[in-house]
Write a protein that holds these residues in place. Structure first.
Motif, mmCIF file in Angstrom:
data_model
loop_
_atom_site.group_PDB
_atom_site.id
_atom_site.type_symbol
_atom_site.label_atom_id
_atom_site.label_comp_id
_atom_site.label_asym_id
_atom_site.label_seq_id
_atom_site.Cartn_x
_atom_site.Cartn_y
_atom_site.Cartn_z
ATOM 1 N N GLN A 21 0.799 -1.218 0.000
ATOM 2 C CA GLN A 21 0.000 0.000 0.000
ATOM 3 C C GLN A 21 0.837 1.275 0.000
ATOM 4 N N ASP A 22 2.126 1.167 0.210
ATOM 5 C CA ASP A 22 3.002 2.338 0.274
ATOM 6 C C ASP A 22 2.984 3.098 -1.048
ATOM 7 N N ALA A 23 2.961 4.407 -0.971
ATOM 8 C CA ALA A 23 2.995 5.245 -2.175
ATOM 9 C C ALA A 23 4.339 5.146 -2.891
ATOM 10 N N ASP A 24 5.391 4.765 -2.163
ATOM 11 C CA ASP A 24 6.710 4.580 -2.760
ATOM 12 C C ASP A 24 6.761 3.188 -3.386
ATOM 13 N N LYS A 25 6.468 3.115 -4.665
ATOM 14 C CA LYS A 25 6.379 1.839 -5.368
ATOM 15 C C LYS A 25 7.715 1.099 -5.406
ATOM 16 N N THR A 26 8.818 1.814 -5.277
ATOM 17 C CA THR A 26 10.135 1.175 -5.369
ATOM 18 C C THR A 26 10.357 0.152 -4.262
ATOM 19 N N LYS A 27 9.710 0.314 -3.122
ATOM 20 C CA LYS A 27 9.864 -0.654 -2.025
ATOM 21 C C LYS A 27 9.348 -2.025 -2.429
ATOM 22 N N GLN A 28 8.161 -2.076 -3.009
ATOM 23 C CA GLN A 28 7.598 -3.350 -3.438
ATOM 24 C C GLN A 28 8.374 -3.915 -4.629
ATOM 25 N N ILE A 29 8.749 -3.061 -5.563
ATOM 26 C CA ILE A 29 9.507 -3.519 -6.726
ATOM 27 C C ILE A 29 10.817 -4.160 -6.276
ATOM 28 N N ALA A 30 11.495 -3.538 -5.313
ATOM 29 C CA ALA A 30 12.774 -4.078 -4.822
ATOM 30 C C ALA A 30 12.597 -5.474 -4.231
ATOM 31 N N ILE A 31 11.524 -5.686 -3.483
ATOM 32 C CA ILE A 31 11.274 -7.008 -2.898
ATOM 33 C C ILE A 31 10.957 -8.027 -3.989
ATOM 34 N N LEU A 32 10.175 -7.636 -4.977
ATOM 35 C CA LEU A 32 9.863 -8.552 -6.072
ATOM 36 C C LEU A 32 11.125 -8.938 -6.844
ATOM 37 N N LEU A 33 12.006 -7.991 -7.074
ATOM 38 C CA LEU A 33 13.224 -8.265 -7.835
ATOM 39 C C LEU A 33 14.274 -9.024 -7.034
ATOM 40 N N ASN A 34 14.443 -8.655 -5.770
ATOM 41 C CA ASN A 34 15.574 -9.158 -4.978
ATOM 42 C C ASN A 34 15.208 -10.154 -3.896
ATOM 43 N N GLY A 35 13.922 -10.294 -3.617
ATOM 44 C CA GLY A 35 13.492 -11.172 -2.547
ATOM 45 C C GLY A 35 13.766 -10.558 -1.184
ATOM 46 N N ARG A 36 13.268 -11.242 -0.155
ATOM 47 C CA ARG A 36 13.490 -10.806 1.227
ATOM 48 C C ARG A 36 12.957 -11.885 2.146
ATOM 49 N N GLY A 37 13.784 -12.345 3.060
ATOM 50 C CA GLY A 37 13.370 -13.425 3.952
ATOM 51 C C GLY A 37 13.042 -14.667 3.139
ATOM 52 N N ALA A 38 11.843 -15.215 3.337
ATOM 53 C CA ALA A 38 11.418 -16.410 2.606
ATOM 54 C C ALA A 38 11.006 -16.094 1.163
ATOM 55 N N MET A 39 10.855 -14.830 0.859
ATOM 56 C CA MET A 39 10.433 -14.408 -0.488
ATOM 57 C C MET A 39 11.606 -14.530 -1.452
ATOM 58 N N PRO A 40 11.448 -15.343 -2.512
ATOM 59 C CA PRO A 40 12.543 -15.474 -3.480
ATOM 60 C C PRO A 40 12.623 -14.256 -4.401
ATOM 61 N N ALA A 41 13.770 -14.070 -5.003
ATOM 62 C CA ALA A 41 13.933 -13.038 -6.028
ATOM 63 C C ALA A 41 13.220 -13.507 -7.299
ATOM 64 N N TRP A 42 12.610 -12.571 -7.997
ATOM 65 C CA TRP A 42 11.889 -12.898 -9.226
ATOM 66 C C TRP A 42 12.491 -12.154 -10.414
ATOM 67 N N LYS A 43 13.809 -11.969 -10.421
ATOM 68 C CA LYS A 43 14.467 -11.249 -11.514
ATOM 69 C C LYS A 43 14.257 -11.904 -12.865
ATOM 70 N N GLN A 44 13.942 -13.203 -12.878
ATOM 71 C CA GLN A 44 13.740 -13.890 -14.143
ATOM 72 C C GLN A 44 12.447 -13.464 -14.829
ATOM 73 N N LEU A 45 11.524 -12.853 -14.088
ATOM 74 C CA LEU A 45 10.298 -12.354 -14.715
ATOM 75 C C LEU A 45 10.613 -11.073 -15.481
ATOM 76 N N SER A 46 9.861 -10.828 -16.516
ATOM 77 C CA SER A 46 10.059 -9.614 -17.318
ATOM 78 C C SER A 46 9.620 -8.381 -16.539
ATOM 79 N N ASP A 47 10.075 -7.233 -16.987
ATOM 80 C CA ASP A 47 9.655 -5.966 -16.375
ATOM 81 C C ASP A 47 8.138 -5.820 -16.456
ATOM 82 N N THR A 48 7.569 -6.252 -17.563
ATOM 83 C CA THR A 48 6.116 -6.176 -17.745
ATOM 84 C C THR A 48 5.391 -7.074 -16.757
#
Length: 89
Positions: free
Chosen positions: A30-57
């Protein structure tokens, strides 16, 4: 994209389970700073895996979906260019 990559852990209803955090009502989603969620999706955090293999789209699509699904009615849209800008950071 969410159903294929995220729902196995975060559930279709976004509520999470056990140690997996829910996305429905998540402060990061819900944060207005979208970069926080994008960073977690790309790099993972804790049990969350990195999803760099997914396209930007695909990452932009799943971020936009989670920001507006369930009770997360942020109205925010994440663009692929915003994901590209965060790759490698």
């Amino acid at each position: 994209v969410y159903a294929a990559n995220c729902a196995a852990c975060h559930q279709a209803n976004g509520k999470g389970a056990g140690p997996i955090k829910g996305l429905d009502g998540s402060p990061i989603v819900q944060d207005a700073d979208k970069t926080k969620q994008i960073a977690i999706l790309l790099n993972g955090r804790g049990a969350m895996p990195a999803w760099k293999q997914l396209s930007d789209t695909d990452i932009a699509a799943v971020a936009t979906y989670t920001k507006n699904a369930w009770s997360n009615k942020t109205g925010q849209v994440v663009q692929p260019a915003e994901v590209l800008a965060q790759r490698g950071k």
